[in-house]
Design a protein around this motif. Structure first.
Motif, PDB file in Angstrom:
ATOM      1  N   UNK A 164       0.860  -1.186   0.000  1.00  0.00           N
ATOM      2  CA  UNK A 164       0.000   0.000   0.000  1.00  0.00           C
ATOM      3  C   UNK A 164       0.896   1.236   0.000  1.00  0.00           C
ATOM      4  N   UNK A 165       0.769   2.037  -1.050  1.00  0.00           N
ATOM      5  CA  UNK A 165       1.651   3.187  -1.287  1.00  0.00           C
ATOM      6  C   UNK A 165       3.058   2.725  -1.660  1.00  0.00           C
ATOM      7  N   UNK A 166       3.132   1.644  -2.409  1.00  0.00           N
ATOM      8  CA  UNK A 166       4.412   1.052  -2.784  1.00  0.00           C
ATOM      9  C   UNK A 166       5.320   2.040  -3.516  1.00  0.00           C
ATOM     10  N   UNK A 167       4.766   2.784  -4.466  1.00  0.00           N
ATOM     11  CA  UNK A 167       5.599   3.645  -5.297  1.00  0.00           C
ATOM     12  C   UNK A 167       6.306   4.722  -4.488  1.00  0.00           C
ATOM     13  N   UNK A 168       5.619   5.272  -3.508  1.00  0.00           N
ATOM     14  CA  UNK A 168       6.192   6.374  -2.735  1.00  0.00           C
ATOM     15  C   UNK A 168       6.975   5.917  -1.510  1.00  0.00           C
ATOM     16  N   UNK A 169       6.768   4.658  -1.064  1.00  0.00           N
ATOM     17  CA  UNK A 169       7.449   4.260   0.162  1.00  0.00           C
ATOM     18  C   UNK A 169       8.115   2.885   0.079  1.00  0.00           C
ATOM     19  N   UNK A 170       7.343   1.798   0.181  1.00  0.00           N
ATOM     20  CA  UNK A 170       7.933   0.464   0.340  1.00  0.00           C
ATOM     21  C   UNK A 170       8.922   0.116  -0.769  1.00  0.00           C
ATOM     22  N   UNK A 202      -8.185   3.327  -5.278  1.00  0.00           N
ATOM     23  CA  UNK A 202      -8.853   4.504  -5.849  1.00  0.00           C
ATOM     24  C   UNK A 202      -9.528   4.164  -7.169  1.00  0.00           C
ATOM     25  N   UNK A 203      -8.930   3.290  -7.928  1.00  0.00           N
ATOM     26  CA  UNK A 203      -9.479   2.888  -9.227  1.00  0.00           C
ATOM     27  C   UNK A 203     -10.731   2.020  -9.048  1.00  0.00           C
ATOM     28  N   UNK A 204     -10.673   1.114  -8.081  1.00  0.00           N
ATOM     29  CA  UNK A 204     -11.775   0.167  -7.889  1.00  0.00           C
ATOM     30  C   UNK A 204     -12.913   0.728  -7.055  1.00  0.00           C
ATOM     31  N   UNK A 205     -12.566   1.570  -6.085  1.00  0.00           N
ATOM     32  CA  UNK A 205     -13.569   2.106  -5.155  1.00  0.00           C
ATOM     33  C   UNK A 205     -13.439   3.622  -5.073  1.00  0.00           C
ATOM     34  N   UNK A 206     -13.861   4.348  -6.103  1.00  0.00           N
ATOM     35  CA  UNK A 206     -13.735   5.809  -6.101  1.00  0.00           C
ATOM     36  C   UNK A 206     -14.687   6.457  -5.101  1.00  0.00           C
ATOM     37  N   UNK A 207     -14.365   7.687  -4.749  1.00  0.00           N
ATOM     38  CA  UNK A 207     -15.273   8.485  -3.937  1.00  0.00           C
ATOM     39  C   UNK A 207     -15.136   8.336  -2.447  1.00  0.00           C
ATOM     40  N   UNK A 212      -9.818   8.525   2.974  1.00  0.00           N
ATOM     41  CA  UNK A 212     -10.543   7.255   2.986  1.00  0.00           C
ATOM     42  C   UNK A 212      -9.753   6.069   2.475  1.00  0.00           C
ATOM     43  N   UNK A 213      -8.554   6.335   1.921  1.00  0.00           N
ATOM     44  CA  UNK A 213      -7.802   5.252   1.307  1.00  0.00           C
ATOM     45  C   UNK A 213      -6.607   4.781   2.131  1.00  0.00           C
ATOM     46  N   UNK A 214      -6.502   5.255   3.375  1.00  0.00           N
ATOM     47  CA  UNK A 214      -5.451   4.670   4.202  1.00  0.00           C
ATOM     48  C   UNK A 214      -5.854   3.258   4.594  1.00  0.00           C
ATOM     49  N   UNK A 215      -4.870   2.437   4.926  1.00  0.00           N
ATOM     50  CA  UNK A 215      -5.117   1.011   5.121  1.00  0.00           C
ATOM     51  C   UNK A 215      -6.129   0.759   6.240  1.00  0.00           C
ATOM     52  N   UNK A 216      -6.033   1.503   7.326  1.00  0.00           N
ATOM     53  CA  UNK A 216      -6.959   1.304   8.439  1.00  0.00           C
ATOM     54  C   UNK A 216      -8.408   1.499   8.007  1.00  0.00           C
ATOM     55  N   UNK A 217      -8.675   2.579   7.264  1.00  0.00           N
ATOM     56  CA  UNK A 217     -10.037   2.852   6.814  1.00  0.00           C
ATOM     57  C   UNK A 217     -10.538   1.791   5.846  1.00  0.00           C
ATOM     58  N   UNK A 218      -9.670   1.351   4.947  1.00  0.00           N
ATOM     59  CA  UNK A 218     -10.068   0.341   3.971  1.00  0.00           C
ATOM     60  C   UNK A 218     -10.406  -0.988   4.643  1.00  0.00           C
TER      61      UNK A 218
END
Length: 265
Positions: A164-170, A202-207, A212-218
């Motif tokens: 989760x957030x691979x491109x910017x971190x992991x 974001x692509x699969x579940x917009x809005x 809303x897209x941090x891992x805890x919320x998801x």
């Protein structure tokens, strides 16, 4: 110094494989192989994997994640000493694919910042690593990464690492350390790229909004469960569960891929 390789070989769909670096917890299995440090230097672990290749690789059949031309998807999470990708140390490296798990703890080279201690639950005292007050047995980062490469090789073909957030971190932290330890060429032989589950979500579940897209919320929204947010293995596990819950198409997965060369420059 010890490495543990354990596996249960009753039926492929019930197979549970754990690659666990020295001192981390083990579940009970009918067969456990213990490799001491001197033998590990001669890479007996790789020989063990090779000798069991057909059986270990069969665990891929339990993975419900979509497959692509690039092979299996392995779910990754790192706990680190901070969020600056050019300097932070890896203190826990975990990966999950189906029921197969890799987990290693690493003593950081720098003092743990107070804010990182609060976020991760990790502390360092008298040259030892603690997680929420419990001492963790650690291995040097080079040994943890070498063992991780063996884990990835056990899939029998190129894999993609999902984070989760691979491109910017992991992806940046992991490839930086692999390059520093001259292990990146070996890594590139077994990993074809990363899947970033943040843009995938974001692509699969917009809005879902900005936060809303941090891992805890998801996890709360789609899995309706709680998990240990201070444990990399738990994060990798719930990330796989989210992925399976979303059941993305191969096209959606490919659209969220991060290439090792161009995308991380």
């Amino acid at each position: 110094m010890y490495f543990f390789y354990s596996f249960c070989s009753s039926k492929p769909k019930e197979e549970l494989v754990r690659f666990v670096s020295r001192g981390t917890h083990l579940v009970t299995h009918p067969v456990t192989h213990l490799v001491n440090k001197k033998r590990a230097e001669k890479r007996p672990g790789h020989q063990l994997i090779t000798s069991m290749q057909s059986e270990v690789s069969s665990a891929g059949s339990i993975l419900t994640s979509p497959m692509s031309d690039n092979g299996s998807i392995v779910f990754l999470n790192l706990e680190t000493t901070g969020i600056k990708t050019n300097v932070c140390d890896i203190i826990q490296l975990s990966a999950v694919c189906g029921k197969r798990v890799f987990n290693a703890y690493i003593l950081p080279t720098w003092e743990m910042p107070e804010d990182a201690e609060q976020v991760t639950g990790f502390t360092v005292s008298d040259g030892a690593l603690f997680h929420n007050g419990v001492p963790m047995s650690t291995v040097p980062l080079a040994e943890a990464l070498a063992s991780f490469l063996d884990f990835l090789r056990s899939f029998g073909g190129p894999v993609r690492l999902a984070a989760h957030n691979a491109k910017c971190f992991d992806a940046r932290v992991l490839t930086r350390e692999l390059q520093r330890l001259e292990l990146l060429p070996q890594f590139e032989q077994v990993v074809s790229g990363f899947v970033d589950t943040l843009p995938l979500a974001r692509r699969l579940r917009p809005g879902l909004g900005k936060t809303g897209y941090n891992l805890n919320n998801l996890v709360h929204l789609f899995l309706e469960k709680s998990y240990d947010a201070q444990n990399a293995e738990a994060k990798a596990t719930v990330l796989q569960e989210l992925f399976n819950n979303w059941a993305p198409s191969a096209q959606d997965v490919d659209a969220s891929c991060v290439l090792l060369t161009t995308d991380l420059d």
